[in-house]
Design an enzyme around this catalytic site. Structure first.
Site, PDB file in Angstrom:
ATOM      1  N   SER A 175      32.437  24.121  -9.925  1.00 44.04           N
ATOM      2  CA  SER A 175      31.714  25.298  -9.433  1.00 44.04           C
ATOM      3  C   SER A 175      30.327  24.906  -8.937  1.00 44.04           C
ATOM      4  CB  SER A 175      31.574  26.344 -10.546  1.00 44.04           C
ATOM      5  OG  SER A 175      30.770  27.428 -10.109  1.00 44.04           O
ATOM      6  N   CYS A 203      40.914  33.598  -9.707  1.00 45.00           N
ATOM      7  CA  CYS A 203      41.910  34.657  -9.896  1.00 45.00           C
ATOM      8  C   CYS A 203      43.320  34.135  -9.618  1.00 45.00           C
ATOM      9  CB  CYS A 203      41.593  35.859  -9.014  1.00 45.00           C
ATOM     10  SG  CYS A 203      41.411  35.489  -7.259  1.00 45.00           S
ATOM     11  N   CYS A 205      47.615  49.836 -15.455  1.00 46.68           N
ATOM     12  CA  CYS A 205      47.555  51.298 -15.348  1.00 46.68           C
ATOM     13  C   CYS A 205      46.301  51.748 -16.081  1.00 46.68           C
ATOM     14  CB  CYS A 205      48.797  51.933 -15.974  1.00 46.68           C
ATOM     15  SG  CYS A 205      48.702  53.742 -16.033  1.00 46.68           S
ATOM     16  N   HIS A 215      36.913  37.440 -12.423  1.00 46.63           N
ATOM     17  CA  HIS A 215      37.227  38.012 -11.116  1.00 46.63           C
ATOM     18  C   HIS A 215      38.678  38.455 -11.014  1.00 46.63           C
ATOM     19  CE1 HIS A 215      33.601  35.548  -9.487  1.00 46.63           C
ATOM     20  NE2 HIS A 215      33.229  36.651 -10.107  1.00 46.63           N
TER      21      HIS A 215
END
Length: 389
Positions: A269, A169, A195, A187
């Protein structure tokens, strides 16, 4: 006489017996544990009898030991010798060239060269917390796309990479110039607030971290929509939450890309989180039709169905510099309105390191002078190759 047929004194006596048994069990566990730490040749006959009488405890303790050793091995960062490394680099390069539809999955490991800590490395967030050590907060406004981020963007420009699915992120894929349509930030993105009262959701890209006031199950940022006045929220998906936003998560594109992929390349990862998303691994397909899987990671990764092949360090390369004055976030960002200057205290990004951040104190983005200079960092990763079986 109390309910259940036992008096108060009988219940207390039963409780004492239960606690005594638990203490005896714990003491037996400690004794067996001490014996197992000895070499078999050093154990006395009495200790041998105790182990024979405690088969269940021996099995339990041996299982715990195997799990601890497995965890320790997965946290180790092991490098290949140069010859083996070069072989794997050539093999991976060939796989990238020959892939018909290549999807890249990225994790925290590709951002450690930008001084952003990972999670499960030797100095990762979870590793330090498990050791009872504090985790220092990183100034993410100083982070810049690494050689890995820039290389992925170049590969996409050359049509060698079709889509990027990221767990991160930190917004570095966006800032590297990768098109929004070519990535799924599963993520969220720390620079984007939305909004949800508007249809479709209205996005606001900022030049500062919008998550200052947000947390698990608490996502309102304190700012309001310029169109409808609704409360803005961040896009971060915390552990224990399920992401529901269309963008920047872009799950639809991620699953479509996974279904088309003939090759998946995982970078930085451990796959501990990603492997829990079955749609990303085409597990409904027969093994012969699943994509080839390559992993580049310093630690052993366990995708659940596949692949383990170590190696591939990287070094800074001026051929792929990150030029801060060309950072796409400045053209994408919406400046704060008058009166919103105090809505955050996070340091804003700026086009040069000397310049005040655009968006600070309501300054318009266009007021930032464009200054040159490039900045690139390499990151050390590891290759792993194997077909998914």
């Amino acid at each position: 006489m109390a309910a259940g047929g036992l008096s108060r004194s009988e219940r207390k006596a039963a409780e004492r017996v239960r606690r005594l048994r638990e203490e005896q069990q714990r003491e037996r566990l400690r004794q067996v544990s001490r014996i197992l730490r000895k070499a078999a040749t050093e154990r006395s006959a009495e200790e041998g009898r105790l182990l024979a009488e405690s088969e269940d405890l021996v099995t339990e303790l041996q299982g715990r030991s195997r799990r601890r050793e497995g965890l320790k091995r997965r946290q180790e960062e092991v490098c290949d010798d140069p010859e083996e490394l070069q072989r794997k680099v050539r093999e991976l390069a060939s796989a990238v060239r020959n892939a018909k539809y290549l999807v890249v999955y990225t994790g925290a490991g590709i951002s450690t060269a930008a001084s952003i800590p990972d999670y499960r490395g030797p100095n990762g967030v979870w590793t330090l917390l498990q050791k009872g050590r504090s985790v220092s907060a990183a100034d993410l406004s100083e982070a810049e796309p690494t050689l890995t981020h820039m290389s992925i963007t170049r590969l996409h420009e050359q049509k060698l990479v079709q889509h990027v699915v990221s767990q991160n992120c930190d917004g570095l894929h966006l800032r590297s110039g990768l098109p929004r349509s070519a990535m799924s930030e599963l993520h969220g993105n720390m620079y984007i607030e939305v909004c949800t009262a508007c249809t479709p959701n209205r996005e606001y890209v900022r030049v500062f971290d919008v998550t200052e006031r947000t947390a698990l199950h608490r996502h309102q940022t304190g700012r309001t929509c310029h169109k409808c006045g609704g409360q803005l929220r961040d896009t971060i998906v915390h552990f224990g939450e399920r992401g529901t936003l269309g963008q920047p998560l872009n799950w639809e594109a991620a699953t479509e890309a996974a279904s088309k992929a003939d090759t998946i390349l995982c970078l930085g990862s451990s796959l501990k989180v990603l492997k829990k998303y079955p749609h990303l691994w085409c597990m409904t397909k027969p093994p012969s039709r699943r994509p080839k899987l390559y992993i580049v990671n310093l630690q052993l990764s366990r995708p659940g169905a596949g692949c383990d092949c170590q190696g591939l360090p990287g070094t800074p390369d001026p051929a792929f510099p990150f030029r801060r004055w060309q950072d796409p976030i400045f053209s994408l960002a919406t400046p704060l309105r008058a009166g919103e200057e105090g809505s955050h205290s996070r340091k804003s990004l700026c086009r040069s390191r000397e310049e005040p951040g655009p968006g600070d104190r309501g300054a318009p983005l266009s007021s930032a002078p464009i200054l040159g200079g490039w900045f690139g960092r390499g990151c050390t990763k590891r290759t792993k190759r194997k077909k998914v079986t």
